[in-house]
Scaffold this active site. Structure first.
Site, short mmCIF file in Angstrom:
data_model
loop_
_atom_site.label_atom_id
_atom_site.label_comp_id
_atom_site.label_asym_id
_atom_site.label_seq_id
_atom_site.Cartn_x
_atom_site.Cartn_y
_atom_site.Cartn_z
CG ASP A 67 -1.77 1.24 1.33
OD1 ASP A 67 -2.67 1.43 0.50
OD2 ASP A 67 -1.51 2.04 2.25
CD GLU A 108 -3.46 -1.90 -1.23
OE1 GLU A 108 -3.77 -0.72 -1.41
OE2 GLU A 108 -3.71 -2.52 -0.16
#
Length: 266
Positions: free
Chosen positions: A86, A158
């Site tokens: 992320d 992610e």
């Protein structure tokens, strides 16, 4: 530069001070990754165009927490890699947009980044890469459609970025993100290049007709990850244009453009 420098420093410190991840995991993963699974991951890494030195990182990125809860063997789920991915994704997209749009303000760049990294977009990109098909899940999660669940797909997308970053470093991770988002950024460029037809229509009406403008949704079609909206614009009681777009805002812009064309101002 400072943000990129921080990530480079993190990578250098990891390379210099920490034992190689492959050596740590060799005694764990090598005993539990079957040759069939290893071959599957090799094919996936080739499809992703990432030459993983340590396939256990990719395996971890593709491991849902529910699998660890039910697995008999020792395994690690992907939540930590998702956390790292992320952060890498945000930096990569920020850098990408900063270079691509040198004249945009901070506020404009922030809005564009938000539209790129929203959950629906990440899940759509994960589907395009078939990541759900490679995701290891517990039986209950799998039977419940976990391979297509938006949250799972967003997380695994992610996590893979985090794995690429740890295995290959910042440059490879940045290139990987660029490849995945090329079409999305191209779409952003096109939308950014389009004039603000809603503002133009508003200014025309204020100067010539002094009536209220209203936008209303006419139709909505397509699956959740690829919606199409049809919007209509009224000036007073008269319908002057309709437009279709992947978002209501985009459809409203097309409707306003159609109204301007009908009014002869384009």
């Amino acid at each position: 530069d400072s943000a990129c420098g921080d990530f480079e420093l993190l990578w250098l410190r990891r390379a210099q001070c920490l034992p190689r991840r492959q050596e740590i995991c060799e005694g764990i993963m090598s005993h539990h990754m079957t040759e069939t699974r290893r071959a599957e991951l090799v094919r996936l890494s080739a499809f992703l165009d990432v030459d993983f030195a340590d396939l256990s990182l990719l395996e971890e990125a593709l491991t849902h927490p529910s699998y660890v809860n039910e697995a008999r063997e020792r395994a690690t789920h992907n939540e930590r890699l998702e956390f790292l991915g992320d952060a890498v994704l945000e930096l990569a997209i920020s850098t990408y947009l900063y270079v691509a749009y040198p004249h945009c303000s901070e506020g404009e760049l922030t809005k564009m980044r938000a539209s790129l990294v929203q959950s629906e977009t990440l899940a759509r990109l994960a589907r395009r890469l078939h990541l759900g098909a490679h995701l290891r899940m517990g039986r209950g999660e799998m039977l419940g459609g976990g391979a297509e669940r938006q949250n799972n797909l967003e997380n695994v997308f992610e996590a893979v970025i985090g794995a690429v970053y740890l295995d290959r470093g910042w440059d490879a991770a940045y290139s990987y993100v660029q490849r995945q988002f090329t079409e999305e950024v191209t779409r952003l460029r096109q939308e950014h290049a389009v004039q603000d037809y809603k503002t133009m229509l508003q200014e025309y009406v204020q100067g010539h007709r002094h009536e209220c403008i209203a936008y209303e949704q006419v139709a909505e079609s397509g699956p959740d990850h690829d919606k199409r909206f049809t919007m209509r614009v009224r000036i007073g009681m008269e319908v002057l244009g309709e437009g279709i777009g992947r978002s209501k805002k985009e459809a409203e812009q097309h409707a306003a453009a159609a109204a301007l064309a009908r009014l002869g101002t384009r």
